[in-house]
Write a protein that holds these residues in place. Sequence first.
Motif, PDB file in Angstrom:
ATOM      1  N   LYS A  26     -87.752  36.292 -18.236  1.00  0.00           N
ATOM      2  CA  LYS A  26     -88.534  35.991 -17.017  1.00  0.00           C
ATOM      3  C   LYS A  26     -89.638  37.019 -16.770  1.00  0.00           C
ATOM      4  CE  LYS A  26     -85.405  38.417 -14.067  1.00  0.00           C
ATOM      5  NZ  LYS A  26     -84.518  38.944 -13.419  1.00  0.00           N
ATOM      6  N   GLN A  27     -89.486  38.221 -17.253  1.00  0.00           N
ATOM      7  CA  GLN A  27     -90.347  39.322 -16.832  1.00  0.00           C
ATOM      8  C   GLN A  27     -91.321  39.810 -17.900  1.00  0.00           C
ATOM      9  OE1 GLN A  27     -87.756  41.703 -13.883  1.00  0.00           O
ATOM     10  NE2 GLN A  27     -88.430  43.208 -15.364  1.00  0.00           N
ATOM     11  N   ALA A  28     -90.948  39.649 -19.166  1.00  0.00           N
ATOM     12  CA  ALA A  28     -91.739  40.284 -20.233  1.00  0.00           C
ATOM     13  C   ALA A  28     -93.076  39.576 -20.432  1.00  0.00           C
ATOM     14  CB  ALA A  28     -90.953  40.274 -21.535  1.00  0.00           C
TER      15      ALA A  28
ATOM     16  N   SER B 244     -93.293  45.493 -13.659  1.00  0.00           N
ATOM     17  CA  SER B 244     -92.402  44.429 -14.133  1.00  0.00           C
ATOM     18  C   SER B 244     -91.203  44.239 -13.217  1.00  0.00           C
ATOM     19  CB  SER B 244     -91.922  44.742 -15.551  1.00  0.00           C
ATOM     20  OG  SER B 244     -93.026  44.865 -16.414  1.00  0.00           O
ATOM     21  N   HIS B 245     -90.520  45.355 -12.891  1.00  0.00           N
ATOM     22  CA  HIS B 245     -89.344  45.231 -12.017  1.00  0.00           C
ATOM     23  C   HIS B 245     -89.766  45.036 -10.568  1.00  0.00           C
ATOM     24  CE1 HIS B 245     -87.673  46.874 -15.669  1.00  0.00           C
ATOM     25  NE2 HIS B 245     -86.579  46.224 -15.330  1.00  0.00           N
ATOM     26  N   SER B 246     -90.974  45.469 -10.267  1.00  0.00           N
ATOM     27  CA  SER B 246     -91.479  45.338  -8.909  1.00  0.00           C
ATOM     28  C   SER B 246     -91.605  43.866  -8.512  1.00  0.00           C
ATOM     29  CB  SER B 246     -92.840  46.040  -8.867  1.00  0.00           C
ATOM     30  OG  SER B 246     -93.322  46.096  -7.577  1.00  0.00           O
TER      31      SER B 246
ATOM     32  N   GLY C 134     -81.532  40.152 -21.232  1.00  0.00           N
ATOM     33  CA  GLY C 134     -81.793  40.990 -20.056  1.00  0.00           C
ATOM     34  C   GLY C 134     -82.911  40.359 -19.232  1.00  0.00           C
ATOM     35  N   ASP C 135     -83.861  41.178 -18.797  1.00  0.00           N
ATOM     36  CA  ASP C 135     -84.962  40.684 -17.959  1.00  0.00           C
ATOM     37  C   ASP C 135     -86.056  39.971 -18.754  1.00  0.00           C
ATOM     38  OD1 ASP C 135     -83.874  41.893 -15.679  1.00  0.00           O
ATOM     39  OD2 ASP C 135     -84.965  43.773 -16.018  1.00  0.00           O
ATOM     40  N   ASP C 136     -86.005  40.089 -20.077  1.00  0.00           N
ATOM     41  CA  ASP C 136     -87.179  39.687 -20.864  1.00  0.00           C
ATOM     42  C   ASP C 136     -87.610  38.224 -20.715  1.00  0.00           C
ATOM     43  OD1 ASP C 136     -87.974  42.173 -21.836  1.00  0.00           O
ATOM     44  OD2 ASP C 136     -86.355  42.159 -23.320  1.00  0.00           O
TER      45      ASP C 136
ATOM     46  N   ILE D 261     -94.529  48.700 -18.660  1.00  0.00           N
ATOM     47  CA  ILE D 261     -94.551  47.233 -18.603  1.00  0.00           C
ATOM     48  C   ILE D 261     -93.565  46.648 -19.613  1.00  0.00           C
ATOM     49  CG2 ILE D 261     -96.016  45.184 -18.867  1.00  0.00           C
ATOM     50  CD1 ILE D 261     -98.449  46.868 -18.242  1.00  0.00           C
ATOM     51  N   GLU D 262     -92.779  45.690 -19.142  1.00  0.00           N
ATOM     52  CA  GLU D 262     -91.893  45.008 -20.087  1.00  0.00           C
ATOM     53  C   GLU D 262     -92.687  43.952 -20.859  1.00  0.00           C
ATOM     54  OE1 GLU D 262     -87.551  45.957 -18.203  1.00  0.00           O
ATOM     55  OE2 GLU D 262     -88.296  43.917 -17.949  1.00  0.00           O
ATOM     56  N   ALA D 263     -92.501  43.972 -22.183  1.00  0.00           N
ATOM     57  CA  ALA D 263     -93.227  43.048 -23.055  1.00  0.00           C
ATOM     58  C   ALA D 263     -92.307  42.673 -24.213  1.00  0.00           C
ATOM     59  CB  ALA D 263     -94.501  43.716 -23.579  1.00  0.00           C
TER      60      ALA D 263
ATOM     61  N   TRP E  36     -78.783  50.939 -23.287  1.00  0.00           N
ATOM     62  CA  TRP E  36     -77.660  50.723 -22.364  1.00  0.00           C
ATOM     63  C   TRP E  36     -78.270  50.180 -21.074  1.00  0.00           C
ATOM     64  CZ3 TRP E  36     -78.543  55.663 -24.592  1.00  0.00           C
ATOM     65  CH2 TRP E  36     -77.791  55.905 -25.741  1.00  0.00           C
ATOM     66  N   LYS E  37     -77.668  49.175 -20.492  1.00  0.00           N
ATOM     67  CA  LYS E  37     -78.299  48.513 -19.349  1.00  0.00           C
ATOM     68  C   LYS E  37     -77.447  48.587 -18.084  1.00  0.00           C
ATOM     69  CE  LYS E  37     -81.640  47.030 -19.440  1.00  0.00           C
ATOM     70  NZ  LYS E  37     -82.943  47.755 -19.366  1.00  0.00           N
ATOM     71  N   PRO E  38     -78.072  48.936 -16.961  1.00  0.00           N
ATOM     72  CA  PRO E  38     -77.357  48.922 -15.685  1.00  0.00           C
ATOM     73  C   PRO E  38     -77.391  47.496 -15.121  1.00  0.00           C
ATOM     74  CG  PRO E  38     -79.603  49.703 -15.371  1.00  0.00           C
ATOM     75  CD  PRO E  38     -79.487  49.285 -16.805  1.00  0.00           C
TER      76      PRO E  38
ATOM     77  N   LEU F  55     -93.277  53.311 -26.513  1.00  0.00           N
ATOM     78  CA  LEU F  55     -92.459  52.100 -26.635  1.00  0.00           C
ATOM     79  C   LEU F  55     -91.197  52.250 -25.793  1.00  0.00           C
ATOM     80  CD1 LEU F  55     -91.713  49.454 -28.238  1.00  0.00           C
ATOM     81  CD2 LEU F  55     -90.661  50.982 -29.941  1.00  0.00           C
ATOM     82  N   ARG F  56     -90.927  51.255 -24.960  1.00  0.00           N
ATOM     83  CA  ARG F  56     -89.672  51.282 -24.216  1.00  0.00           C
ATOM     84  C   ARG F  56     -88.704  50.266 -24.817  1.00  0.00           C
ATOM     85  NH1 ARG F  56     -88.338  49.377 -18.708  1.00  0.00           N
ATOM     86  NH2 ARG F  56     -86.608  48.511 -19.907  1.00  0.00           N
ATOM     87  N   GLY F  57     -87.411  50.583 -24.698  1.00  0.00           N
ATOM     88  CA  GLY F  57     -86.400  49.647 -25.169  1.00  0.00           C
ATOM     89  C   GLY F  57     -85.078  50.009 -24.527  1.00  0.00           C
TER      90      GLY F  57
HETATM   91 MN    MN Z   1     -85.612  45.487 -17.201  1.00  0.00          MN
END
Ligand code: MN
Length: 354
Positions: free
Chosen positions: A319-321, A278-280, A315-317, A304-306, A132-134, A127-129
């Motif tokens: 548009k990307q998740a 996902s970021h690609s 964040g990116d979710d 993979i972002e989900a 802290w976000k850049p 599981l990714r989460g």
């Molecule tokens: Mn992201």
Amino acid sequence: MILPKANRLTAEQVATLDAIVAEFGCHLQPIEGTVRTIYAIVGDERHELMINRLEGLDFIDRVDRIQSPHKLMDLRSDLATHRITIGGVTLGSRLFVIAGQCTIDPKNPSLFIETAHAVKEAGADALRGGVWKPRTNPYSYQGDDRALDILMEAHRQTGLPVDAEVMDETQLRLALDAGVHTLQVGARNALNYSLLRAIGAAIAGRGNAVLLKRGMHLGPVAEFISAAEYIVSFGNPNILLCPRGTSPTLDGYRNHPDESITPLLKERTWAPVVVDPSHSVGKAAYVPACALAAVAYGADGLCIEAHVNPARGIGDDPKQALSPEVLAKTITRARALWTTLRAPDAPASSPCTA
Ligand code: MN
Ligand code: PEP
């Protein structure tokens, strides 16, 4: 191997070369062709200063290294037999999938917990989460220590090992103390050598792994492997190489997809390649195809972002998740392709059997 500009060097030029390589415990072996003479460096040719001094001579065209500068990451290193196991799953035994939100929203902890259960149900191994976000924009949400508690609660409920990015030593310490299994080095920090060293030192002798993203500005393959060498040189070889697209972008995508770098990495290093589609590509609609392409190129895993409800993400979710349904289908198809490519009767052109 030293390649002079002229077909033959003068005795004085050869003496200059001799003197430089001797300082580093090496000697020269001329290889005389009918037209041209080149010079092999006999000895340990990994001294960067020696190479720089040779390349600085105005009568030298170039110096090709035969030995890899990557003592540990090289395919021929003793570590080539090392296998990495995360949460009981050994990389290489099946397509390893890390999935979850780009960003954990501390105001909505239940969303992340639901996402965690959903990605487990979809077949993810980890599981990714984002805690802290850049963020490119300093006014965007930057992360929150409280998200770490939510991440670890999701781990307790699902049993999935967890992955989170750390950007400095304080975050590194907090993540390790909380029990984060896989530390992510983001694309913006992929060449932050102080951070790479700090992570290497902190995980030496521990079971943690590192997901090292490829630097976002298109750099040579060797630069990516060198970044991994920094971490591994402290003693923990649990490193996953993660291409995630580079800049400048391919018009229409968030980055320039670089899953095609996978065979080039595999030619040089033993480390598993876990591609981040996902970021690609940066848009949920394009992610499944990019994920399958990564597997076709020989990737060992995907990150993979989900999100259980992408529209409610931060964040990116949004548009990307991927939704849990699309994630499940993508994992099933990607695992089927992964298995097909590794079957004993797979076509010889398969990247996995060639
Ligand atoms: Mn992201
Ligand atoms: C992320 O994984 O959410 C992230 C910020 O990734 P990258 O470092 O590849 O941009």
